[in-house]
Scaffold this motif. Structure first.
Motif, PDB file in Angstrom:
ATOM      1  N   SER A  85     -11.802 -48.045  12.671  1.00 28.29           N
ATOM      2  CA  SER A  85     -12.624 -49.418  12.610  1.00 28.29           C
ATOM      3  C   SER A  85     -11.731 -50.318  12.771  1.00 28.29           C
ATOM      4  N   GLU A  86     -12.514 -51.642  13.272  1.00 26.73           N
ATOM      5  CA  GLU A  86     -12.047 -52.903  13.452  1.00 26.73           C
ATOM      6  C   GLU A  86     -11.016 -53.413  12.317  1.00 26.73           C
ATOM      7  N   ALA A  87     -11.570 -53.147  10.847  1.00 27.66           N
ATOM      8  CA  ALA A  87     -10.614 -53.765   9.996  1.00 27.66           C
ATOM      9  C   ALA A  87      -9.477 -53.209   9.858  1.00 27.66           C
ATOM     10  N   VAL A  88      -9.347 -51.618  10.037  1.00 27.08           N
ATOM     11  CA  VAL A  88      -7.930 -51.174  10.149  1.00 27.08           C
ATOM     12  C   VAL A  88      -7.213 -51.680  11.394  1.00 27.08           C
ATOM     13  N   ALA A  89      -7.736 -51.851  12.547  1.00 28.21           N
ATOM     14  CA  ALA A  89      -7.148 -52.385  13.674  1.00 28.21           C
ATOM     15  C   ALA A  89      -6.342 -53.719  13.429  1.00 28.21           C
ATOM     16  N   SER A  90      -7.225 -54.533  12.709  1.00 22.72           N
ATOM     17  CA  SER A  90      -6.854 -55.856  12.220  1.00 22.72           C
ATOM     18  C   SER A  90      -5.648 -55.737  11.287  1.00 22.72           C
ATOM     19  N   ASN A  91      -5.760 -54.921  10.366  1.00 21.06           N
ATOM     20  CA  ASN A  91      -4.534 -54.860   9.374  1.00 21.06           C
ATOM     21  C   ASN A  91      -3.277 -54.260  10.138  1.00 21.06           C
ATOM     22  N   LEU A  92      -3.648 -53.449  11.092  1.00 19.82           N
ATOM     23  CA  LEU A  92      -2.242 -52.861  11.792  1.00 19.82           C
ATOM     24  C   LEU A  92      -1.542 -54.031  12.584  1.00 19.82           C
ATOM     25  N   VAL A  93      -2.437 -54.867  13.299  1.00 13.71           N
ATOM     26  CA  VAL A  93      -2.001 -56.092  14.191  1.00 13.71           C
ATOM     27  C   VAL A  93      -1.337 -56.823  13.145  1.00 13.71           C
ATOM     28  N   GLN A  94      -1.725 -57.388  12.007  1.00 18.29           N
ATOM     29  CA  GLN A  94      -1.377 -58.209  11.076  1.00 18.29           C
ATOM     30  C   GLN A  94       0.145 -57.624  10.626  1.00 18.29           C
ATOM     31  N   ALA A  95       0.307 -56.260  10.310  1.00 21.39           N
ATOM     32  CA  ALA A  95       1.511 -55.555   9.886  1.00 21.39           C
ATOM     33  C   ALA A  95       2.713 -55.431  11.010  1.00 21.39           C
ATOM     34  N   GLY A  96       2.336 -56.019  12.171  1.00 23.91           N
ATOM     35  CA  GLY A  96       2.948 -55.962  13.135  1.00 23.91           C
ATOM     36  C   GLY A  96       3.087 -54.677  14.237  1.00 23.91           C
ATOM     37  N   ALA A  97       1.967 -53.846  14.415  1.00 24.60           N
ATOM     38  CA  ALA A  97       1.695 -52.825  15.353  1.00 24.60           C
ATOM     39  C   ALA A  97       1.404 -53.224  16.415  1.00 24.60           C
ATOM     40  N   SER A  98       1.726 -52.680  17.522  1.00 28.96           N
ATOM     41  CA  SER A  98       1.220 -53.002  18.892  1.00 28.96           C
ATOM     42  C   SER A  98       0.993 -51.647  19.560  1.00 28.96           C
ATOM     43  N   GLY A  99       0.206 -51.911  20.841  1.00 30.11           N
ATOM     44  CA  GLY A  99      -0.236 -50.579  21.653  1.00 30.11           C
ATOM     45  C   GLY A  99      -1.228 -50.316  20.998  1.00 30.11           C
ATOM     46  N   GLY A 100      -1.523 -48.807  21.363  1.00 34.30           N
ATOM     47  CA  GLY A 100      -2.703 -48.182  20.782  1.00 34.30           C
ATOM     48  C   GLY A 100      -2.466 -47.018  20.037  1.00 34.30           C
ATOM     49  N   PHE A 101      -3.558 -46.203  19.612  1.00 34.40           N
ATOM     50  CA  PHE A 101      -3.476 -44.840  19.120  1.00 34.40           C
ATOM     51  C   PHE A 101      -4.821 -44.140  19.013  1.00 34.40           C
ATOM     52  N   THR A 102      -4.831 -43.029  19.104  1.00 38.13           N
ATOM     53  CA  THR A 102      -5.940 -42.156  18.873  1.00 38.13           C
ATOM     54  C   THR A 102      -5.917 -41.131  17.808  1.00 38.13           C
ATOM     55  N   VAL A 103      -6.963 -40.919  17.107  1.00 39.47           N
ATOM     56  CA  VAL A 103      -6.878 -40.048  16.001  1.00 39.47           C
ATOM     57  C   VAL A 103      -8.129 -38.820  15.894  1.00 39.47           C
ATOM     58  N   SER A 104      -7.765 -37.698  15.701  1.00 37.09           N
ATOM     59  CA  SER A 104      -8.638 -36.486  15.646  1.00 37.09           C
ATOM     60  C   SER A 104      -8.211 -35.479  14.586  1.00 37.09           C
ATOM     61  N   ASN A 105      -9.392 -34.858  14.004  1.00 35.02           N
ATOM     62  CA  ASN A 105      -9.111 -33.656  13.040  1.00 35.02           C
ATOM     63  C   ASN A 105      -9.777 -32.632  13.658  1.00 35.02           C
ATOM     64  N   VAL A 106     -10.023 -32.469  14.704  1.00 34.74           N
ATOM     65  CA  VAL A 106     -10.662 -31.307  15.468  1.00 34.74           C
ATOM     66  C   VAL A 106      -9.645 -30.261  16.092  1.00 34.74           C
ATOM     67  N   SER A 107     -10.039 -28.885  15.734  1.00 35.90           N
ATOM     68  CA  SER A 107      -8.945 -28.078  15.929  1.00 35.90           C
ATOM     69  C   SER A 107      -8.664 -27.536  17.364  1.00 35.90           C
ATOM     70  N   SER A 108      -9.728 -27.965  18.128  1.00 31.08           N
ATOM     71  CA  SER A 108      -9.483 -27.511  19.603  1.00 31.08           C
ATOM     72  C   SER A 108     -10.437 -28.522  20.405  1.00 31.08           C
ATOM     73  N   ASP A 109      -9.975 -28.438  21.849  1.00 30.07           N
ATOM     74  CA  ASP A 109     -10.702 -29.233  22.756  1.00 30.07           C
ATOM     75  C   ASP A 109     -12.025 -28.660  23.281  1.00 30.07           C
ATOM     76  N   ASN A 110     -11.985 -27.226  23.150  1.00 29.58           N
ATOM     77  CA  ASN A 110     -13.072 -26.578  23.440  1.00 29.58           C
ATOM     78  C   ASN A 110     -14.341 -26.670  22.616  1.00 29.58           C
ATOM     79  N   PRO A 111     -15.473 -27.435  22.972  1.00 28.71           N
ATOM     80  CA  PRO A 111     -16.612 -27.413  21.911  1.00 28.71           C
ATOM     81  C   PRO A 111     -17.220 -26.155  21.407  1.00 28.71           C
ATOM     82  N   ASN A 112     -16.870 -25.081  22.078  1.00 30.36           N
ATOM     83  CA  ASN A 112     -17.560 -23.669  21.652  1.00 30.36           C
ATOM     84  C   ASN A 112     -16.591 -23.336  20.394  1.00 30.36           C
ATOM     85  N   THR A 113     -15.371 -23.347  20.384  1.00 23.14           N
ATOM     86  CA  THR A 113     -14.442 -23.166  19.070  1.00 23.14           C
ATOM     87  C   THR A 113     -14.050 -24.153  18.534  1.00 23.14           C
ATOM     88  N   ALA A 114     -14.355 -25.232  18.525  1.00 27.10           N
ATOM     89  CA  ALA A 114     -13.604 -26.440  17.965  1.00 27.10           C
ATOM     90  C   ALA A 114     -14.328 -26.496  16.504  1.00 27.10           C
TER      91      ALA A 114
END
Length: 286
Positions: A85-114
């Motif tokens: 969310s944008e709120a979390v991104a704003s909190n991270l910038v205020q805390a001094g974070a830079s760059g970017g990140f990705t997040v996922s809780n999916v077990s696999s990249d294969n949609p048939n078995t994920a």
């Protein structure tokens, strides 16, 4: 236009094609030299349910890792959505974070078995190793705050709230080599494609123009050149007949051994003065 025609056009305009390739190589080299080298690290977190006991001697329920089920996986999905969310991104910038990140809780990249799991995977990128590692630690701390906030907003008792456990801490950021290659290669490919398309279009128009000019030349009527022995304007009944008679007289004279003029009298004939004959005159008295 097929592939053969395209190749023929490029060969016909090979000077321009070579120039396009040289420009693409120079642009790729410039992009490679000026592209920023990104660093990357990752971390894995696990949502752990609270330990509880249904009675004395109940050991299984006291091990929270054995109580991970689909409900915990659903909570992990909710946390992963919140972290984007944008709120979390704003909190991270205020805390001094830079760059970017990705997040996922999916077990696999294969949609048939994920499937969704209780494990959350973060990939953090930055311009240098120190800032990337700092951002990863700030993201972990922000994820813990957001998980507590989600459960508190749902009025869950403190003793029943799940927590985040560290499965793998952020490691030393490594250089992402594909970023420079992707940037320079993409720029070179765009220049080559656009340049070749322009060359092919211009070549087709020039060939069509040359074909039209050649067609006009072949269709042009031949110029008229009058012959030397053409009859005069008088036609065969006038001056033309006279010319024919003169020509015949000249031929007959040449046959008799001398050149005969068209006005020369025939043999045996002469003018009245030469023969002594007089022209009779009508005398009105007699």
């Amino acid at each position: 236009m097929n592939v053969t025609d395209l190749g023929t056009a490029l060969v016909r305009r090979r000077g321009y094609a070579i120039a396009v390739v040289i420009v693409a190589i120079l642009a790729a080299a410039y992009s490679w030299a000026n592209a920023s080298a990104l660093r990357q690290t990752s971390t894995d977190l696990l949502i752990t349910p609270p330990a509880f006991s249904s009675g004395a001697g109940d050991v299984v329920d006291q091990n929270p890792l054995l109580n991970i089920n689909s409900n915990v996986a659903q909570l992990a999905s909710a946390l992963a959505t919140t972290m984007q969310s944008e709120a979390v991104a704003s909190n991270l910038v205020q805390a001094g974070a830079s760059g970017g990140f990705t997040v996922s809780n999916v077990s696999s990249d294969n949609p048939n078995t994920a499937t969704i799991t209780a494990q959350i995977h973060f990939v953090v990128t930055g311009n240098d190793a120190d800032s990337t590692l700092k951002s990863a630690n700030l993201i972990v701390a922000e994820a813990k705050r957001q998980l507590a906030k989600l459960q508190t907003s749902a009025t869950a008792p403190a003793k029943s709230q799940a927590t985040l456990s560290m499965l793998s801490a952020p490691g030393t950021p490594t250089l992402v080599k594909s970023t420079r290659l992707r940037a320079s290669g993409g720029l070179a490919a765009i220049i080559i494609i656009v340049g070749f398309v322009v060359i092919i279009i211009v070549d087709s128009r020039l060939v069509a123009r040359a074909t039209r000019l050649r067609h006009r030349t072949t269709q042009r009527p031949p110029s008229f050149t009058p012959s030397i022995g053409a009859p005069a304007a008088g036609g065969p009944s006038g001056g033309g007949a006279a010319a024919d008679g003169a020509a015949n007289g000249a031929v007959n004279g040449a046959v008799n051994g001398h050149q005969k003029s068209p006005n020369e009298p025939a043999p045996g004939e002469g003018t009245p003065a030469e023969t002594g004959e007089q022209t009779p005159v009508n005398d009105p008295v007699s």
